[in-house]
Write a protein that holds these residues in place. Structure first.
Motif, PDB file in Angstrom:
ATOM      1  N   MET A 177       0.851  -1.155   0.000  1.00  0.00           N
ATOM      2  CA  MET A 177       0.000   0.000   0.000  1.00  0.00           C
ATOM      3  C   MET A 177       0.906   1.230   0.000  1.00  0.00           C
ATOM      4  N   ASP A 178       0.676   2.112  -0.962  1.00  0.00           N
ATOM      5  CA  ASP A 178       1.433   3.353  -1.051  1.00  0.00           C
ATOM      6  C   ASP A 178       0.440   4.501  -0.922  1.00  0.00           C
ATOM      7  N   LEU A 179       0.348   5.057   0.293  1.00  0.00           N
ATOM      8  CA  LEU A 179      -0.633   6.109   0.557  1.00  0.00           C
ATOM      9  C   LEU A 179      -0.322   7.380  -0.213  1.00  0.00           C
ATOM     10  N   GLY A 180       0.938   7.670  -0.447  1.00  0.00           N
ATOM     11  CA  GLY A 180       1.315   8.871  -1.183  1.00  0.00           C
ATOM     12  C   GLY A 180       0.959   8.799  -2.653  1.00  0.00           C
ATOM     13  N   GLU A 181       1.037   7.600  -3.213  1.00  0.00           N
ATOM     14  CA  GLU A 181       0.736   7.401  -4.640  1.00  0.00           C
ATOM     15  C   GLU A 181      -0.681   6.891  -4.882  1.00  0.00           C
ATOM     16  N   TRP A 182      -1.420   6.606  -3.806  1.00  0.00           N
ATOM     17  CA  TRP A 182      -2.797   6.097  -3.903  1.00  0.00           C
ATOM     18  C   TRP A 182      -2.859   4.793  -4.694  1.00  0.00           C
ATOM     19  N   VAL A 183      -1.973   3.860  -4.351  1.00  0.00           N
ATOM     20  CA  VAL A 183      -1.878   2.578  -5.054  1.00  0.00           C
ATOM     21  C   VAL A 183      -1.792   1.456  -4.029  1.00  0.00           C
ATOM     22  N   VAL A 184      -2.480   0.360  -4.315  1.00  0.00           N
ATOM     23  CA  VAL A 184      -2.387  -0.856  -3.512  1.00  0.00           C
ATOM     24  C   VAL A 184      -1.802  -1.933  -4.414  1.00  0.00           C
ATOM     25  N   GLU A 185      -0.821  -2.671  -3.887  1.00  0.00           N
ATOM     26  CA  GLU A 185      -0.235  -3.771  -4.635  1.00  0.00           C
ATOM     27  C   GLU A 185      -0.622  -5.084  -3.978  1.00  0.00           C
ATOM     28  N   LEU A 186      -1.174  -5.994  -4.780  1.00  0.00           N
ATOM     29  CA  LEU A 186      -1.578  -7.305  -4.290  1.00  0.00           C
ATOM     30  C   LEU A 186      -0.372  -8.231  -4.189  1.00  0.00           C
ATOM     31  N   SER A 187      -0.547  -9.362  -3.536  1.00  0.00           N
ATOM     32  CA  SER A 187       0.542 -10.332  -3.398  1.00  0.00           C
ATOM     33  C   SER A 187       0.980 -10.878  -4.756  1.00  0.00           C
ATOM     34  N   THR A 188       0.130 -10.748  -5.774  1.00  0.00           N
ATOM     35  CA  THR A 188       0.466 -11.191  -7.132  1.00  0.00           C
ATOM     36  C   THR A 188       1.330 -10.180  -7.871  1.00  0.00           C
ATOM     37  N   GLY A 189       1.502  -8.991  -7.267  1.00  0.00           N
ATOM     38  CA  GLY A 189       2.245  -7.926  -7.931  1.00  0.00           C
ATOM     39  C   GLY A 189       1.341  -6.966  -8.695  1.00  0.00           C
ATOM     40  N   GLU A 190       0.093  -7.351  -8.879  1.00  0.00           N
ATOM     41  CA  GLU A 190      -0.869  -6.497  -9.576  1.00  0.00           C
ATOM     42  C   GLU A 190      -1.131  -5.243  -8.729  1.00  0.00           C
ATOM     43  N   GLN A 191      -1.158  -4.078  -9.387  1.00  0.00           N
ATOM     44  CA  GLN A 191      -1.379  -2.820  -8.679  1.00  0.00           C
ATOM     45  C   GLN A 191      -2.722  -2.212  -9.056  1.00  0.00           C
ATOM     46  N   HIS A 192      -3.367  -1.583  -8.061  1.00  0.00           N
ATOM     47  CA  HIS A 192      -4.659  -0.927  -8.273  1.00  0.00           C
ATOM     48  C   HIS A 192      -4.598   0.469  -7.681  1.00  0.00           C
ATOM     49  N   GLU A 193      -4.970   1.463  -8.487  1.00  0.00           N
ATOM     50  CA  GLU A 193      -5.094   2.821  -7.974  1.00  0.00           C
ATOM     51  C   GLU A 193      -6.439   2.943  -7.266  1.00  0.00           C
ATOM     52  N   TYR A 194      -6.540   3.886  -6.332  1.00  0.00           N
ATOM     53  CA  TYR A 194      -7.797   4.076  -5.617  1.00  0.00           C
ATOM     54  C   TYR A 194      -8.010   5.540  -5.300  1.00  0.00           C
ATOM     55  N   ASP A 195      -9.289   5.900  -5.111  1.00  0.00           N
ATOM     56  CA  ASP A 195      -9.673   7.226  -4.640  1.00  0.00           C
ATOM     57  C   ASP A 195      -9.965   7.174  -3.147  1.00  0.00           C
ATOM     58  N   HIS A 196     -10.577   6.086  -2.704  1.00  0.00           N
ATOM     59  CA  HIS A 196     -10.906   5.858  -1.297  1.00  0.00           C
ATOM     60  C   HIS A 196     -10.475   4.436  -0.973  1.00  0.00           C
ATOM     61  N   LEU A 197      -9.907   4.249   0.200  1.00  0.00           N
ATOM     62  CA  LEU A 197      -9.429   2.929   0.596  1.00  0.00           C
ATOM     63  C   LEU A 197     -10.068   2.533   1.917  1.00  0.00           C
ATOM     64  N   VAL A 198     -10.668   1.365   1.952  1.00  0.00           N
ATOM     65  CA  VAL A 198     -11.237   0.815   3.178  1.00  0.00           C
ATOM     66  C   VAL A 198     -10.427  -0.413   3.551  1.00  0.00           C
TER      67      VAL A 198
END
Length: 85
Positions: free
Chosen positions: A1-22
């Protein structure tokens, strides 16, 4: 999880951008005893659940949130900011 870049990386390496994170850990959602199988009724547990919910919200004219008071208030504010009633 990169709060500064608004990106979450899964254990598979796949990355997802987000506007809101729960971040919800260890909670089992309470499902309605009747009606949980109806179209437009969603339980939010997985990314697929969130995608299905978002699709429904784009087509919805009104929304009902069922959940703990604090959780529900935050969801209602978020939904209202996106135009849902």
């Amino acid at each position: 999880m990169d709060l500064g870049e608004w990106v979450v990386e899964l254990s598979t390496g796949e990355q997802h951008e987000y506007d809101h994170l729960v971040i919800a850990t260890g909670v089992q959602p309470v499902q309605l005893s009747d009606g949980h199988h109806l179209a437009g009724v969603h339980v939010l547990r997985t990314l697929d659940d969130a995608v299905a919910l978002r699709k429904s919200l784009l087509e919805a004219s009104s929304v009902v949130v069922v959940g703990p008071a604090s959780w529900g208030r935050r969801r209602r504010r978020l939904l209202a900011s996106s135009g849902a009633r």
